[in-house]
Write an enzyme that holds these catalytic residues in place. Structure first.
Site, PDB file in Angstrom:
ATOM      1  N   CYS A  54       0.832  -1.201   0.000  1.00 54.71           N
ATOM      2  CA  CYS A  54       0.000   0.000   0.000  1.00 54.71           C
ATOM      3  C   CYS A  54       0.866   1.250   0.000  1.00 54.71           C
ATOM      4  CB  CYS A  54      -0.932  -0.008   1.208  1.00 54.71           C
ATOM      5  SG  CYS A  54      -2.144   1.341   1.218  1.00 54.71           S
ATOM      6  N   CYS A  55       1.900   1.263   0.834  1.00 49.55           N
ATOM      7  CA  CYS A  55       2.811   2.414   0.877  1.00 49.55           C
ATOM      8  C   CYS A  55       3.518   2.592  -0.461  1.00 49.55           C
ATOM      9  CB  CYS A  55       3.847   2.227   1.983  1.00 49.55           C
ATOM     10  SG  CYS A  55       3.209   2.426   3.660  1.00 49.55           S
ATOM     11  N   CYS A  81      -1.061   8.068   7.348  1.00 50.23           N
ATOM     12  CA  CYS A  81      -2.396   7.765   6.828  1.00 50.23           C
ATOM     13  C   CYS A  81      -3.319   7.368   7.978  1.00 50.23           C
ATOM     14  CB  CYS A  81      -2.316   6.633   5.806  1.00 50.23           C
ATOM     15  SG  CYS A  81      -1.434   7.073   4.294  1.00 50.23           S
ATOM     16  N   CYS A 139      -3.547   3.661   9.345  1.00 48.55           N
ATOM     17  CA  CYS A 139      -2.328   3.076   9.920  1.00 48.55           C
ATOM     18  C   CYS A 139      -1.683   3.964  10.978  1.00 48.55           C
ATOM     19  CB  CYS A 139      -1.327   2.777   8.808  1.00 48.55           C
ATOM     20  SG  CYS A 139      -1.923   1.574   7.592  1.00 48.55           S
ATOM     21  N   CYS A 187       7.623   4.307   5.856  1.00 50.08           N
ATOM     22  CA  CYS A 187       6.660   4.084   4.786  1.00 50.08           C
ATOM     23  C   CYS A 187       7.321   3.531   3.536  1.00 50.08           C
ATOM     24  CB  CYS A 187       5.933   5.382   4.443  1.00 50.08           C
ATOM     25  SG  CYS A 187       7.022   6.680   3.829  1.00 50.08           S
TER      26      CYS A 187
END
Length: 265
Positions: free
Chosen positions: A140-141, A223, A226, A249
């Site tokens: 995702c990062c 985010c 998280c 990240c």
């Protein structure tokens, strides 16, 4: 032969080569010389050097507009309000961060802020349901932050970060200038040697507004899915990816890989 204690930027520094090799690493030589030149300078001097010293090259400032970001942004704005500022909107940020980003940009009269996002097509292909963060935070990062930023940094010789030694063990040996592995760019860390009290003092002396979530128990803000609140006495970054073996990240690398706890930054 120089006798003023400053290493010339053309010094043939040899790094990572076998003994007896005469190969020169120009980027490492530049970084070593910059660190030597500015080793005993203040953060503001390093910022000014980054923006005005031609040897530093063409730089952008990358900002999350997070808990302490306004310090670096204010410092840069004093030198040059036209500095390129790159803000990565992962589209998973807190609403407060998006509002704060606009307020700070206006207050500091930043003239060249670019909002970076992954393309809609890429998001649709790799995270169509917006749930990737629930089972693979690294992916995702990479999708929403690392890859869009690396694309945005093309054409720059380096970038300015707000990283500090006190933030985590992986950052304990930060220098003002460093080589970014595998990209051919330098990274500049003007606040590398600052302590938390330096941040507080700068904020107070310059009457800079804090991110609204700081007062709610978020000393480090990423985010929304998280990032969690941090209890008194906890490491300030413990609320990032809580419960996972992850504290970066991915926009900062070691040997091309995301930094993990215990590794050298």
């Amino acid at each position: 032969m120089r006798h003023d204690g400053v290493t010339p930027l053309t010094s043939p520094l040899i790094t990572g080569q076998a003994p007896g090799s005469d190969r020169v690493d120009p980027l490492a030589a530049k970084v070593e010389a910059l660190n030597t030149r500015y080793r005993h300078h203040s953060a503001t001097s390093v910022m000014e050097a980054a923006l005005k010293d031609p040897q530093a090259g063409k730089l952008a400032l990358v900002s999350s507009f997070g808990a302490e970001s306004v310090v670096l942004l204010h410092m840069a704005a004093i030198v040059d309000r036209n500095i390129p500022v790159l803000f990565v909107d992962t589209e998973l940020l807190f609403a407060e961060t998006l509002v704060y980003q606009q307020e700070i940009a206006e207050r500091l009269h930043l003239q060249n802020v670019t909002v970076i996002r992954a393309s809609e097509a890429t998001i649709a292909a790799e995270d169509p349901h917006g749930t990737l963060h629930q089972h693979d935070t690294d992916a995702c990062c990479s999708l929403r932050k690392t890859r869009p930023l690396q694309k945005a940094l093309r054409g720059y010789d380096g970038w300015i970060t707000g990283r500090k030694r006190f933030q985590s063990g992986t950052r304990s040996a930060l220098d003002f200038f460093e080589v970014e592995d595998f990209t051919g760019r330098i990274k500049v860390n003007p606040l590398a040697h600052w302590a938390p009290e330096d941040i507080r003092a700068y904020l107070e002396e310059n009457r800079l507004p804090r991110h609204p979530l700081v007062a709610q128990g978020y000393p480090s803000i990423g985010c929304a899915p998280c990032t969690s609140k941090v209890a008194e006495g906890e490491d300030p970054r413990s609320g990032r990816w809580r419960g996972q073996d992850k504290d970066e990240c991915g926009i900062h690398f070691v040997n091309g890989k995301m930094v993990r706890s215990g590794e050298t930054a």
